[in-house]
Design a protein around this motif. Structure first.
Motif, PDB file in Angstrom:
ATOM      1  N   SER A  70       2.462   5.309   9.979  1.00 45.72           N
ATOM      2  CA  SER A  70       2.870   3.992  10.288  1.00 45.72           C
ATOM      3  C   SER A  70       1.907   3.204  10.577  1.00 45.72           C
ATOM      4  O   SER A  70       0.725   3.633  11.209  1.00 45.72           O
ATOM      5  CB  SER A  70       4.016   4.257  11.382  1.00 45.72           C
ATOM      6  N   GLY A  71       1.881   1.834  10.804  1.00 41.46           N
ATOM      7  CA  GLY A  71       1.026   0.985  11.271  1.00 41.46           C
ATOM      8  C   GLY A  71      -0.398   0.860  10.228  1.00 41.46           C
ATOM      9  O   GLY A  71      -1.396   0.452  10.751  1.00 41.46           O
ATOM     10  N   VAL A  72       0.030   1.459   8.907  1.00 38.93           N
ATOM     11  CA  VAL A  72      -1.194   1.283   8.020  1.00 38.93           C
ATOM     12  C   VAL A  72      -1.096   0.139   6.976  1.00 38.93           C
ATOM     13  O   VAL A  72       0.284   0.069   6.578  1.00 38.93           O
ATOM     14  CB  VAL A  72      -1.505   2.389   7.411  1.00 38.93           C
ATOM     15  N   SER A  73      -2.039  -0.464   6.347  1.00 38.45           N
ATOM     16  CA  SER A  73      -1.637  -1.485   5.109  1.00 38.45           C
ATOM     17  C   SER A  73      -3.145  -1.702   4.475  1.00 38.45           C
ATOM     18  O   SER A  73      -4.301  -1.377   5.255  1.00 38.45           O
ATOM     19  CB  SER A  73      -1.191  -2.717   5.849  1.00 38.45           C
ATOM     20  N   HIS A  74      -3.196  -2.183   3.437  1.00 43.67           N
ATOM     21  CA  HIS A  74      -4.352  -2.559   2.732  1.00 43.67           C
ATOM     22  C   HIS A  74      -5.030  -3.990   3.388  1.00 43.67           C
ATOM     23  O   HIS A  74      -4.225  -5.142   2.958  1.00 43.67           O
ATOM     24  CB  HIS A  74      -4.276  -2.541   1.265  1.00 43.67           C
ATOM     25  N   PRO A  75      -5.961  -4.462   3.897  1.00 35.17           N
ATOM     26  CA  PRO A  75      -6.546  -5.685   4.572  1.00 35.17           C
ATOM     27  C   PRO A  75      -6.347  -6.647   3.300  1.00 35.17           C
ATOM     28  O   PRO A  75      -7.025  -6.360   2.474  1.00 35.17           O
ATOM     29  CB  PRO A  75      -8.012  -5.189   4.926  1.00 35.17           C
ATOM     30  N   ASP A  76      -5.887  -7.453   3.738  1.00 31.98           N
ATOM     31  CA  ASP A  76      -5.584  -8.819   2.608  1.00 31.98           C
ATOM     32  C   ASP A  76      -5.237  -8.507   1.422  1.00 31.98           C
ATOM     33  O   ASP A  76      -5.225  -9.429   0.599  1.00 31.98           O
ATOM     34  CB  ASP A  76      -7.488  -9.313   2.569  1.00 31.98           C
ATOM     35  N   VAL A  77      -4.439  -7.431   1.630  1.00 34.40           N
ATOM     36  CA  VAL A  77      -3.688  -7.347   0.148  1.00 34.40           C
ATOM     37  C   VAL A  77      -2.465  -7.880   0.499  1.00 34.40           C
ATOM     38  O   VAL A  77      -1.353  -7.231   1.504  1.00 34.40           O
ATOM     39  CB  VAL A  77      -3.453  -5.896  -0.237  1.00 34.40           C
ATOM     40  N   ASP A  78      -1.826  -9.239  -0.163  1.00 31.63           N
ATOM     41  CA  ASP A  78      -0.738  -9.981   0.157  1.00 31.63           C
ATOM     42  C   ASP A  78       0.088 -10.272  -1.021  1.00 31.63           C
ATOM     43  O   ASP A  78      -0.242  -9.784  -2.112  1.00 31.63           O
ATOM     44  CB  ASP A  78      -1.064 -11.043   1.151  1.00 31.63           C
ATOM     45  N   GLY A  79       1.057 -11.246  -0.843  1.00 35.13           N
ATOM     46  CA  GLY A  79       1.711 -11.777  -2.000  1.00 35.13           C
ATOM     47  C   GLY A  79       2.824 -11.125  -2.532  1.00 35.13           C
ATOM     48  O   GLY A  79       3.455 -11.304  -3.567  1.00 35.13           O
ATOM     49  N   GLY A  80       3.474 -10.182  -1.645  1.00 39.43           N
ATOM     50  CA  GLY A  80       4.836  -9.605  -1.945  1.00 39.43           C
ATOM     51  C   GLY A  80       4.612  -8.613  -2.981  1.00 39.43           C
ATOM     52  O   GLY A  80       3.881  -7.776  -3.337  1.00 39.43           O
ATOM     53  N   HIS A  81       5.580  -8.863  -4.215  1.00 42.43           N
ATOM     54  CA  HIS A  81       5.749  -7.960  -5.303  1.00 42.43           C
ATOM     55  C   HIS A  81       4.486  -7.643  -6.102  1.00 42.43           C
ATOM     56  O   HIS A  81       4.049  -6.659  -6.519  1.00 42.43           O
ATOM     57  CB  HIS A  81       6.962  -8.243  -6.252  1.00 42.43           C
ATOM     58  N   PRO A  82       3.560  -8.543  -6.067  1.00 43.10           N
ATOM     59  CA  PRO A  82       2.178  -8.707  -7.195  1.00 43.10           C
ATOM     60  C   PRO A  82       1.560  -7.367  -6.450  1.00 43.10           C
ATOM     61  O   PRO A  82       0.404  -6.972  -7.139  1.00 43.10           O
ATOM     62  CB  PRO A  82       1.616  -9.989  -7.130  1.00 43.10           C
ATOM     63  N   ALA A  83       1.547  -7.038  -5.094  1.00 46.16           N
ATOM     64  CA  ALA A  83       0.869  -6.178  -4.483  1.00 46.16           C
ATOM     65  C   ALA A  83       0.827  -4.779  -5.025  1.00 46.16           C
ATOM     66  O   ALA A  83       0.246  -3.744  -4.632  1.00 46.16           O
ATOM     67  CB  ALA A  83       1.192  -6.218  -2.900  1.00 46.16           C
TER      68      ALA A  83
END
Length: 433
Positions: free
Chosen positions: A90-103
């Motif tokens: 938990s608490g993980v993500s791809h930095p600067d990958v945004d945009g909702g569904h296109p991600a």
């Protein structure tokens, strides 16, 4: 016009070169390759990346507490018998990958800002793996999909940022792995490979003539193109050997394809079976599976009535009826994962469970599909020779980079990699078994 020499560069030549460049991803994903047999002492290790692009209800996925004494959530209780075979994050993500569904197309690339104008994707984790060890197997990688709009949504992207289409038919995957063509068909395929190699040779020759008159930056780009051509020529040359090499015996009849998108769970189960068979036969060591929930209709579940399309349900507005249906769908995902883990544990290679040699990454590009956020991504890693049985919890407001996990996975495959995309190192807290 060439700015240095003032000579006009024929547009047709560039189109020829670009045409082959654009064809590279298809050839890389579809063309077999042959290399030296692995050393007897080498332990084959494999990767399966699964993305459900509508994710799961976070309140039912993430556990309470961290470390090895965490309290399993509603969903994780469905995987309880495999608790020591996976790690939840938990608490993980791809930095600067945004945009909702296109991600979703960045799930394995971590390329930033996928919805921005001029976005160009980067190489996906599976293709990075395929470039390094793909020549050890008949297929460098397999790119699979469920309800992916005819294969046009995908997790797999080449180094030049080109999508590799998904294969949605289990029967086609099965035949590619186990059905041997007739001698005439084999020789016809060999001729196609030889023709492809001659076309590349011709285009490369034209490009070399052109290189002398180009500016430095263009020469650098052309050098990269030459590298791709040389790599593919090698693959084409040894691919002829794979065409003549007998395929493994089929483990059973060809599976029957499911044409109804509503039978989403049955289609997913079949794709899990195809991934398992690919690993059991060592046909490939790198597989991706895009579960395109966004483009799925009203689902048919064995034990629950679903009244709305999957995407509509994800925007539940806290409706109890919609949340109940979503929970039923999510629990089916967990049940299918349980079946996948079980089948890989039951399958043995050199007396060891295949799961111990297979890294399964399951997650989503969305932390919460209802709000389209791309942070705090539900992520689970099973198998592959790590010391599991824990919850690694990071800051849910200032997330830890998920690409660090990719670096740890690459190193577990025996690859010399200390970075991938926006990583800052290896995954903190994840140890080898």
């Amino acid at each position: 016009m060439n700015r240095i020499t003032g000579m006009a560069v024929p547009r047709r030549l560039f189109l020829q070169a670009a045409g082959v460049g654009l064809a590279l991803p298809l050839l890389e994903s579809m063309t077999p390759a042959l290399a030296k047999a692995p050393k007897e002492s080498e332990t084959p290790r494999r990767f399966l990346g699964i993305c459900n692009n509508l994710g799961v209800l976070p309140e039912h996925f993430f556990p309470q507490g961290t470390g090895r004494d965490y309290e399993a959530s509603t969903y994780l209780k469905l995987l309880e018998r495999h608790r020591n075979d996976f790690t939840v994050f938990s608490g993980v993500s791809h930095p600067d990958v945004d945009g909702g569904h296109p991600a979703d197309i960045c799930f394995l690339t971590a390329a930033p800002h996928p919805s921005s104008g001029g976005f160009r994707n980067t190489i996906s984790l599976d293709q990075y793996i395929a470039e390094q060890i793909g020549i050890k197997t008949r297929f460098p990688s397999l790119t699979l999909g469920v309800n992916t709009s005819g294969g046009l949504r995908s997790l797999s992207w080449t180094g030049s940022g080109v999508l590799i289409p998904c294969e949605e038919k289990p029967s086609a995957i099965f035949r590619a792995m186990f059905t041997q063509g007739s001698p005439a068909q084999i020789e016809a395929q060999v001729r196609k490979l030889e023709q492809g190699q001659s076309i590349l040779d011709a285009v490369a020759g034209q490009a070399k003539d052109l290189q002398k008159s180009l500016p430095a930056r263009d020469r650098e780009r052309l050098d990269q193109y030459f590298g791709s051509v040389r790599d593919l020529e090698q693959r084409l040359a040894v691919g002829k050997e794979w065409e003549r090499k007998p395929k493994p015996a089929a483990p059973g009849p060809v599976p029957t394809d499911i044409s109804t998108p509503a039978e989403y769970m049955a289609k997913t189960r079949l794709m899990y079976d195809m991934a398992r068979l690919a690993f059991e036969s060592d046909s490939t060591r790198s597989v991706t599976l895009m579960l395109d929930s966004v483009n799925s209709p009203v689902l048919e579940l064995e034990d629950h009535e679903i009244t709305e399309g999957y995407h509509n349900l994800s925007h539940h507005g806290k409706s109890p009826a919609k949340l109940a249906q979503l929970q039923a769908i999510d629990e089916w995902h967990m049940k299918l994962l349980d079946g996948l883990f079980t089948s890989l544990k039951d399958s043995k290679e050199d007396g060891q469970p295949l799961l111990d040699r297979t890294m399964i990454l399951y997650g989503s590009n969305l932390g919460n599909a209802s709000t389209h956020v791309t942070t705090n991504l539900p992520t689970l890693l099973a198998g592959g020779g790590f010391r599991h049985g824990q919850h690694l919890g990071f800051d849910r407001d200032r997330n830890y980079p998920l690409p660090n996990l990719f670096v740890s996975m690459l190193q577990r495959l025996g690859l010399e990699a200390d970075r991938f995309a926006s990583s800052t190192g290896t995954m903190r807290g994840l140890e080898l078994a």
